[in-house]
Design a protein around this motif. Structure first.
Motif, PDB file in Angstrom:
ATOM      1  N   THR A 189       0.834  -1.203   0.000  1.00  0.00           N
ATOM      2  CA  THR A 189       0.000   0.000   0.000  1.00  0.00           C
ATOM      3  C   THR A 189       0.869   1.253   0.000  1.00  0.00           C
ATOM      4  N   VAL A 190       1.896   1.241   0.832  1.00  0.00           N
ATOM      5  CA  VAL A 190       2.815   2.384   0.898  1.00  0.00           C
ATOM      6  C   VAL A 190       3.489   2.591  -0.456  1.00  0.00           C
ATOM      7  N   LEU A 191       3.905   1.526  -1.104  1.00  0.00           N
ATOM      8  CA  LEU A 191       4.542   1.646  -2.419  1.00  0.00           C
ATOM      9  C   LEU A 191       3.570   2.225  -3.443  1.00  0.00           C
ATOM     10  N   ARG A 192       2.304   1.813  -3.392  1.00  0.00           N
ATOM     11  CA  ARG A 192       1.306   2.369  -4.329  1.00  0.00           C
ATOM     12  C   ARG A 192       1.140   3.874  -4.115  1.00  0.00           C
ATOM     13  N   VAL A 193       1.128   4.300  -2.856  1.00  0.00           N
ATOM     14  CA  VAL A 193       1.007   5.734  -2.568  1.00  0.00           C
ATOM     15  C   VAL A 193       2.218   6.483  -3.121  1.00  0.00           C
ATOM     16  N   CYS A 194       3.392   5.950  -2.869  1.00  0.00           N
ATOM     17  CA  CYS A 194       4.620   6.598  -3.355  1.00  0.00           C
ATOM     18  C   CYS A 194       4.632   6.674  -4.877  1.00  0.00           C
ATOM     19  N   ARG A 195       4.213   5.603  -5.528  1.00  0.00           N
ATOM     20  CA  ARG A 195       4.173   5.608  -7.001  1.00  0.00           C
ATOM     21  C   ARG A 195       3.093   6.527  -7.540  1.00  0.00           C
ATOM     22  N   ALA A 196       2.003   6.673  -6.815  1.00  0.00           N
ATOM     23  CA  ALA A 196       0.948   7.584  -7.262  1.00  0.00           C
ATOM     24  C   ALA A 196       1.446   9.026  -7.260  1.00  0.00           C
ATOM     25  N   VAL A 197       2.266   9.370  -6.287  1.00  0.00           N
ATOM     26  CA  VAL A 197       2.785  10.737  -6.202  1.00  0.00           C
ATOM     27  C   VAL A 197       3.984  10.933  -7.124  1.00  0.00           C
ATOM     28  N   LEU A 198       4.885   9.941  -7.188  1.00  0.00           N
ATOM     29  CA  LEU A 198       6.167  10.113  -7.865  1.00  0.00           C
ATOM     30  C   LEU A 198       6.309   9.364  -9.183  1.00  0.00           C
ATOM     31  N   GLY A 199       5.379   8.471  -9.477  1.00  0.00           N
ATOM     32  CA  GLY A 199       5.537   7.616 -10.651  1.00  0.00           C
ATOM     33  C   GLY A 199       6.427   6.441 -10.305  1.00  0.00           C
ATOM     34  N   ALA A 200       6.350   5.405 -11.112  1.00  0.00           N
ATOM     35  CA  ALA A 200       7.179   4.222 -10.869  1.00  0.00           C
ATOM     36  C   ALA A 200       8.635   4.587 -11.125  1.00  0.00           C
ATOM     37  N   GLY A 201       9.509   4.114 -10.292  1.00  0.00           N
ATOM     38  CA  GLY A 201      10.926   4.397 -10.492  1.00  0.00           C
ATOM     39  C   GLY A 201      11.657   4.536  -9.180  1.00  0.00           C
ATOM     40  N   PRO A 202      12.912   4.959  -9.263  1.00  0.00           N
ATOM     41  CA  PRO A 202      13.754   5.013  -8.076  1.00  0.00           C
ATOM     42  C   PRO A 202      13.275   6.025  -7.029  1.00  0.00           C
ATOM     43  N   ASP A 203      12.633   7.113  -7.454  1.00  0.00           N
ATOM     44  CA  ASP A 203      12.146   8.079  -6.464  1.00  0.00           C
ATOM     45  C   ASP A 203      11.062   7.461  -5.588  1.00  0.00           C
ATOM     46  N   ALA A 204      10.174   6.686  -6.183  1.00  0.00           N
ATOM     47  CA  ALA A 204       9.125   6.014  -5.402  1.00  0.00           C
ATOM     48  C   ALA A 204       9.738   4.985  -4.458  1.00  0.00           C
ATOM     49  N   ASP A 205      10.741   4.270  -4.940  1.00  0.00           N
ATOM     50  CA  ASP A 205      11.420   3.297  -4.086  1.00  0.00           C
ATOM     51  C   ASP A 205      12.114   3.993  -2.909  1.00  0.00           C
ATOM     52  N   ASP A 206      12.735   5.143  -3.191  1.00  0.00           N
ATOM     53  CA  ASP A 206      13.385   5.909  -2.122  1.00  0.00           C
ATOM     54  C   ASP A 206      12.363   6.393  -1.092  1.00  0.00           C
ATOM     55  N   ALA A 207      11.217   6.874  -1.570  1.00  0.00           N
ATOM     56  CA  ALA A 207      10.171   7.339  -0.650  1.00  0.00           C
ATOM     57  C   ALA A 207       9.657   6.182   0.204  1.00  0.00           C
ATOM     58  N   TRP A 208       9.515   5.006  -0.389  1.00  0.00           N
ATOM     59  CA  TRP A 208       9.090   3.814   0.359  1.00  0.00           C
ATOM     60  C   TRP A 208      10.092   3.526   1.470  1.00  0.00           C
ATOM     61  N   SER A 209      11.368   3.537   1.126  1.00  0.00           N
ATOM     62  CA  SER A 209      12.407   3.273   2.121  1.00  0.00           C
ATOM     63  C   SER A 209      12.406   4.330   3.220  1.00  0.00           C
ATOM     64  N   GLU A 210      12.318   5.590   2.835  1.00  0.00           N
ATOM     65  CA  GLU A 210      12.297   6.683   3.806  1.00  0.00           C
ATOM     66  C   GLU A 210      11.080   6.575   4.722  1.00  0.00           C
ATOM     67  N   THR A 211       9.956   6.137   4.170  1.00  0.00           N
ATOM     68  CA  THR A 211       8.748   5.961   4.977  1.00  0.00           C
ATOM     69  C   THR A 211       8.983   4.953   6.086  1.00  0.00           C
ATOM     70  N   PHE A 212       9.548   3.810   5.736  1.00  0.00           N
ATOM     71  CA  PHE A 212       9.734   2.774   6.738  1.00  0.00           C
ATOM     72  C   PHE A 212      10.899   3.071   7.682  1.00  0.00           C
ATOM     73  N   LEU A 213      11.871   3.845   7.241  1.00  0.00           N
ATOM     74  CA  LEU A 213      12.919   4.286   8.170  1.00  0.00           C
ATOM     75  C   LEU A 213      12.332   5.225   9.229  1.00  0.00           C
ATOM     76  N   ALA A 214      11.508   6.159   8.774  1.00  0.00           N
ATOM     77  CA  ALA A 214      10.861   7.078   9.716  1.00  0.00           C
ATOM     78  C   ALA A 214       9.906   6.315  10.633  1.00  0.00           C
ATOM     79  N   ALA A 215       9.201   5.344  10.057  1.00  0.00           N
ATOM     80  CA  ALA A 215       8.263   4.552  10.855  1.00  0.00           C
ATOM     81  C   ALA A 215       9.004   3.734  11.907  1.00  0.00           C
ATOM     82  N   LEU A 216      10.130   3.178  11.551  1.00  0.00           N
ATOM     83  CA  LEU A 216      10.908   2.382  12.502  1.00  0.00           C
ATOM     84  C   LEU A 216      11.356   3.230  13.686  1.00  0.00           C
ATOM     85  N   ARG A 217      11.770   4.481  13.391  1.00  0.00           N
ATOM     86  CA  ARG A 217      12.196   5.379  14.465  1.00  0.00           C
ATOM     87  C   ARG A 217      11.031   5.730  15.398  1.00  0.00           C
ATOM     88  N   ALA A 218       9.849   5.912  14.828  1.00  0.00           N
ATOM     89  CA  ALA A 218       8.688   6.337  15.611  1.00  0.00           C
ATOM     90  C   ALA A 218       7.903   5.168  16.203  1.00  0.00           C
TER      91      ALA A 218
END
Length: 170
Positions: free
Chosen positions: A17-46
């Motif tokens: 679901t998180v990946l779909r949201v990232c791709r909806a905003v950024l399109g498929a590609g490395p930016d969406a993958d980076d946003a997915w990773s950043e999301t879960f890094l922030a989530a892990l901290r919180a």
């Protein structure tokens, strides 16, 4: 008290679901993958401080949206190098054409510093962020670039505006 489910389960359950949201905003590609990773890094901290009963999916979607928008903003601030000026930037004024040609001949660091600071109006600190340099290095490159432009474009006209681009406010 952390949420009931372990973090690994949240990644497996809500990752698509998180990946779909990232791709909806950024399109498929490395930016969406980076946003997915950043999301879960922030989530892990919180994660340890997340209140019990939190709708984890909604929370992760909100974090993903924010991380995606951060990437959109960062990308929007980066200039895209071009070999030639766009038609809208071309001028029939020979002096203006000379300025653009002189700027294009500057070394890359000087050209970027002059373009971002003087033409784009960015402060040296933001120019440094965009170019991956330090503010002091940007100041030096901008000063060297302007000095080179003054030497290249010097005319008999003593007014500074005839020789250098107008400096934007900081």
């Amino acid at each position: 008290m952390p949420p009931v489910q372990p973090f690994e389960n949240a990644v497996q359950t809500h990752g698509p679901t998180v990946l779909r949201v990232c791709r909806a905003v950024l399109g498929a590609g490395p930016d969406a993958d980076d946003a997915w990773s950043e999301t879960f890094l922030a989530a892990l901290r919180a994660w340890p401080d997340l209140p019990p009963g939190t709708n984890v999916q909604a929370w992760l979607v909100r974090v993903a949206r924010n991380k995606s928008i951060d990437i959109v903003r960062a990308t929007a601030r980066q200039a895209i190098p071009a070999d030639a000026l766009p038609d809208a930037a071309r001028s029939h004024d020979p002096q203006a054409t000379d300025v653009w040609q002189a700027v294009a001949r500057l070394p890359q660091r000087q050209r970027e510093a002059v373009a971002y600071h003087y033409f784009g109006g960015l402060p040296h600190t933001e120019t440094a962020e965009v170019t991956g340099s330090s503010p002091a290095a940007v100041r030096r490159a901008a000063a060297d670039g302007i000095a080179a432009l003054r030497r290249t474009l010097s005319t008999d006209d003593p007014t500074p505006s005839a020789r250098t681009p107008a400096k934007a406010s900081r």
